[in-house]
Design a protein around this motif. Structure first.
Motif, PDB file in Angstrom:
ATOM      1  N   LYS A  17       0.779  -1.307   0.051  1.00 24.06           N
ATOM      2  CA  LYS A  17       0.015  -0.207  -0.087  1.00 24.06           C
ATOM      3  C   LYS A  17       0.920   1.047   0.119  1.00 24.06           C
ATOM      4  O   LYS A  17       0.497   2.275  -0.737  1.00 24.06           O
ATOM      5  CB  LYS A  17      -0.982   0.054   1.270  1.00 24.06           C
ATOM      6  N   GLU A  18       1.757   1.229   0.806  1.00 27.24           N
ATOM      7  CA  GLU A  18       3.075   2.315   0.569  1.00 27.24           C
ATOM      8  C   GLU A  18       3.543   2.519  -0.477  1.00 27.24           C
ATOM      9  O   GLU A  18       3.957   3.702  -0.956  1.00 27.24           O
ATOM     10  CB  GLU A  18       3.919   2.379   1.867  1.00 27.24           C
ATOM     11  N   LEU A  20       2.465   1.669  -3.519  1.00 35.48           N
ATOM     12  CA  LEU A  20       1.622   2.306  -4.502  1.00 35.48           C
ATOM     13  C   LEU A  20       1.236   3.719  -4.140  1.00 35.48           C
ATOM     14  O   LEU A  20       1.159   4.466  -5.095  1.00 35.48           O
ATOM     15  CB  LEU A  20       0.197   1.344  -4.171  1.00 35.48           C
ATOM     16  N   TYR A  21       1.372   4.323  -3.032  1.00 37.33           N
ATOM     17  CA  TYR A  21       1.206   5.593  -2.592  1.00 37.33           C
ATOM     18  C   TYR A  21       2.432   6.520  -3.182  1.00 37.33           C
ATOM     19  O   TYR A  21       2.081   7.406  -3.749  1.00 37.33           O
ATOM     20  CB  TYR A  21       1.232   5.670  -1.036  1.00 37.33           C
ATOM     21  N   ILE A  23       4.096   5.477  -5.712  1.00 37.17           N
ATOM     22  CA  ILE A  23       3.780   5.720  -7.064  1.00 37.17           C
ATOM     23  C   ILE A  23       2.981   6.479  -7.627  1.00 37.17           C
ATOM     24  O   ILE A  23       3.104   7.448  -8.739  1.00 37.17           O
ATOM     25  CB  ILE A  23       3.821   4.290  -7.934  1.00 37.17           C
ATOM     26  N   LYS A  24       1.963   6.525  -7.031  1.00 39.97           N
ATOM     27  CA  LYS A  24       0.731   7.354  -7.505  1.00 39.97           C
ATOM     28  C   LYS A  24       0.973   8.965  -7.145  1.00 39.97           C
ATOM     29  O   LYS A  24       0.390   9.861  -7.730  1.00 39.97           O
ATOM     30  CB  LYS A  24      -0.553   6.944  -6.716  1.00 39.97           C
ATOM     31  N   ASN A  25       1.765   9.388  -5.907  1.00 42.15           N
ATOM     32  CA  ASN A  25       1.831  10.615  -5.692  1.00 42.15           C
ATOM     33  C   ASN A  25       3.040  11.461  -5.891  1.00 42.15           C
ATOM     34  O   ASN A  25       3.242  12.408  -5.710  1.00 42.15           O
ATOM     35  CB  ASN A  25       1.443  10.634  -4.355  1.00 42.15           C
ATOM     36  N   LYS A  27       4.974  13.524  -7.968  1.00 43.50           N
ATOM     37  CA  LYS A  27       4.449  14.468  -9.327  1.00 43.50           C
ATOM     38  C   LYS A  27       5.477  15.333  -9.821  1.00 43.50           C
ATOM     39  O   LYS A  27       5.462  15.914 -10.773  1.00 43.50           O
ATOM     40  CB  LYS A  27       3.385  15.168  -8.618  1.00 43.50           C
TER      41      LYS A  27
END
Length: 86
Positions: A17-18, A20-21, A23-25, A27
């Protein structure tokens, strides 16, 4: 939260979960550079300051290059698949 996860990664493994966080955040270039810096530190601590160059995209591709590339693990007879499992 990104900073906290990266700081945690320096001491303990992060969970999916961390990861993925992250990767997604990520910017910005600066955020990416911080992730790369932490990832390099974790790699160095875990396996040493190594970088393995592999000329193959995946384990199912076959090489048609002759002579084989000097940096290629497959042409040197190194089994990268079994090395990744430890």
């Amino acid at each position: 939260m990104l900073t906290e996860i990266l700081q945690k990664a320096l001491k303990d493994p992060i969970n999916p979960k961390e990861a993925l966080y992250i990767i997604k955040n990520v910017k910005t270039i600066n955020e990416f550079l911080e992730v790369a810096k932490i990832a390099s530190k974790v790699r160095d601590d875990e396996v040493g300051a190594i970088f393995k160059f592999d000329g193959f995209i995946g384990s199912i591709t076959s090489c048609k290059i002759g002579p084989p590339c000097k940096y290629c693990a497959r042409s040197a007879g190194i089994d990268l698949i079994s090395q990744k499992s430890h």
